[in-house]
Write a protein that holds these residues in place. Structure first.
Motif, short mmCIF file in Angstrom:
data_model
loop_
_atom_site.label_atom_id
_atom_site.label_comp_id
_atom_site.label_asym_id
_atom_site.label_seq_id
_atom_site.Cartn_x
_atom_site.Cartn_y
_atom_site.Cartn_z
N VAL A 71 0.91 -1.28 -0.05
CA VAL A 71 -0.08 0.19 -0.03
C VAL A 71 0.88 1.15 0.14
N ASP A 72 0.57 2.18 -0.98
CA ASP A 72 1.18 3.66 -0.90
C ASP A 72 0.14 4.40 0.13
N PRO A 73 0.82 4.54 1.32
CA PRO A 73 -0.37 5.35 2.41
C PRO A 73 -0.78 6.51 1.91
N VAL A 74 -0.18 7.34 0.83
CA VAL A 74 -0.71 8.44 0.33
C VAL A 74 -1.95 8.55 -0.55
N LEU A 75 -1.78 7.46 -1.36
CA LEU A 75 -2.85 7.19 -2.42
C LEU A 75 -3.58 6.24 -2.05
N GLU A 76 -3.11 5.12 -1.54
CA GLU A 76 -4.19 3.89 -1.62
C GLU A 76 -4.35 3.57 -0.04
N SER A 77 -5.46 2.31 -0.12
CA SER A 77 -5.65 1.98 1.22
C SER A 77 -6.36 0.34 0.93
N ASP A 78 -6.24 -0.26 1.91
CA ASP A 78 -6.58 -1.80 1.88
C ASP A 78 -8.16 -1.85 2.52
N ASP A 79 -8.90 -0.84 2.82
CA ASP A 79 -10.02 -0.93 3.71
C ASP A 79 -11.15 -0.15 2.96
N VAL A 80 -11.15 0.02 1.74
CA VAL A 80 -11.98 0.75 0.99
C VAL A 80 -13.06 -0.45 0.59
N PRO A 81 -14.27 -0.15 0.70
CA PRO A 81 -15.33 -1.09 0.31
C PRO A 81 -15.59 -1.24 -0.91
N ALA A 82 -16.19 -2.35 -1.50
CA ALA A 82 -16.41 -2.56 -2.69
C ALA A 82 -17.80 -2.27 -3.15
N ASP A 83 -18.12 -1.76 -4.57
CA ASP A 83 -19.33 -1.57 -4.79
C ASP A 83 -20.08 -2.67 -4.98
N THR A 84 -20.85 -3.11 -4.06
CA THR A 84 -21.69 -4.42 -4.16
C THR A 84 -22.78 -4.40 -5.66
N LEU A 85 -23.20 -3.33 -5.80
CA LEU A 85 -24.14 -3.20 -7.02
C LEU A 85 -23.63 -3.23 -8.39
N ALA A 86 -22.33 -3.18 -8.31
CA ALA A 86 -21.59 -3.06 -9.87
C ALA A 86 -21.35 -4.51 -10.33
N SER A 87 -20.96 -4.57 -11.76
CA SER A 87 -20.54 -5.81 -12.28
C SER A 87 -19.29 -5.67 -12.00
N VAL A 88 -18.49 -7.03 -11.77
CA VAL A 88 -17.20 -7.06 -11.35
C VAL A 88 -16.63 -8.05 -12.23
N ILE A 89 -15.35 -7.52 -12.75
CA ILE A 89 -14.37 -8.23 -13.67
C ILE A 89 -13.06 -8.52 -12.98
N GLU A 90 -12.46 -9.46 -12.90
CA GLU A 90 -11.02 -9.49 -12.46
C GLU A 90 -10.23 -10.35 -13.65
N ILE A 91 -8.96 -9.87 -13.62
CA ILE A 91 -8.26 -10.17 -14.80
C ILE A 91 -6.91 -10.82 -14.23
N HIS A 92 -6.55 -12.05 -14.30
CA HIS A 92 -5.51 -12.77 -13.49
C HIS A 92 -4.52 -13.43 -14.78
N PRO A 93 -3.01 -13.61 -14.72
CA PRO A 93 -2.65 -14.43 -15.75
C PRO A 93 -2.88 -15.69 -15.66
N LEU A 94 -2.80 -16.33 -16.97
CA LEU A 94 -3.18 -17.78 -17.19
C LEU A 94 -1.72 -18.59 -16.55
N PRO A 95 -2.15 -19.64 -16.32
CA PRO A 95 -1.13 -20.42 -15.55
C PRO A 95 0.16 -20.54 -16.53
N GLY A 96 1.44 -20.43 -16.04
CA GLY A 96 2.63 -20.37 -16.90
C GLY A 96 2.85 -19.11 -17.66
N VAL A 97 2.22 -18.13 -17.48
CA VAL A 97 2.50 -16.91 -17.89
C VAL A 97 3.41 -15.94 -17.02
#
Length: 297
Positions: A71-97
């Motif tokens: 966490v960059d304490p000036v710009l970021e936080s680990d306790d900001v809540p998610a938008d529970t009404l939004a559509s969610v997409i997560e992008i992760h690398p495929l195995p081996g990448v």
């Protein structure tokens, strides 16, 4: 005598890092702009960095990793809540990448707490005002490369991070010596070698002289080292320059430059005759603080 059960996999800890409340989220703003250009109408858009860390870690160790490394304490936080009404997409690398961020985090965690975890990084997007199907299609076209990324609908929380498995070695030769010019070009295209006909002909001749065909690894290695990225074919090429300002530039005394009868200029080896030449001229004039110099590549 019974055999003990194998030790279970360490748990996967999921850490989500967001921009602090009230601050601009550049990644989200870019995604929203791209969505609007694609004809979609997203509402509030947010993004987050995802870190999946697989190791036996206490809550205090996780808190220290998050606060001291992620966490960059000036710009970021680990306790900001998610938008529970939004559509969610997560992008992760495929195995081996390759996942350079994950490798860096794993090394940093080991330096911090003397435990080497397995790590995977990812990126989360939340789109209010878009259906999940629209968000997924948009991610496929604008946010991810499906050759190297997996697009997840919703939060990705695996039980274990993917691991490789041993594969039997198979020696493969690519028959190239008897290919026609058209077949050479097809091999370069289908094999993603990105070599032109002249270069493919040179490879064919080399292996004719050796009396054998190349292995798949040999052919890939030649293509990689002969690529624009590695050998700088354009930068090292002879350039014929006829730009609108060719008559206003003083070409006298420039190494590797020759003026043609029509006023155009030929530059022999663009890199050697410009950037590298200027550096070596400075050295000849007494510059003594250069640590390394562009010589060839």
């Amino acid at each position: 005598m019974s055999t003990p059960d194998p030790a279970p996999n360490p748990p996967v800890h999921r850490l989500v890092i967001r921009s602090r409340t009230g601050l601009t989220d550049p990644v989200a703003e870019t995604a929203r702009s791209q969505a609007e250009q694609a004809g979609l109408k997203p509402g509030r858009t947010a993004s987050a960095k995802i870190y999946l860390i697989q190791a036996d870690l206490s809550s205090d160790q996780l808190r220290r990793i998050t606060r001291e490394l992620l966490v960059d304490p000036v710009l970021e936080s680990d306790d900001v809540p998610a938008d529970t009404l939004a559509s969610v997409i997560e992008i992760h690398p495929l195995p081996g990448v390759m996942d350079p961020v994950a490798h860096s985090v794993a090394d940093a965690v080991e330096s911090l707490i003397n435990i080497k975890p397995r790590v995977q990084s990812g990126r989360r997007y939340e789109f209010a005002g878009l259906s999940q199907s629209d968000a997924h299609r948009f991610a496929e076209s604008h946010l991810a490369n499906t050759v190297i990324h997996h697009i997840h609908d919703g939060s990705y929380i695996p039980d274990s991070l993917p691991t490789g498995s041993p594969q039997p070695f198979k020696l493969t030769h690519i028959p190239i010596r008897d290919l026609s010019d058209d077949e050479l070009q097809e091999l370069s295209r289908v094999g993603h070698l990105f070599l032109d006909l002249h270069e493919m002909q040179a490879i064919r001749k080399q292996f004719h002289d050796l009396g054998r065909d190349p292995t798949d690894i040999e052919l890939e290695t030649i293509a990689q080292t002969w690529s624009e990225h590695c050998v700088h074919k354009t930068l090292k090429a002879n350039i014929h320059y006829s730009g609108p300002d060719k008559d206003t530039i003083d070409w006298s005394g420039r190494p590797g430059h020759s003026i043609n009868p029509d006023g155009s200029v030929t530059i022999n080896n663009l890199l050697k005759s410009t950037v590298a030449a200027a550096t070596f001229e400075l050295i000849e004039e007494g510059l003594d603080w250069t640590l390394s110099v562009f010589v060839d590549n």
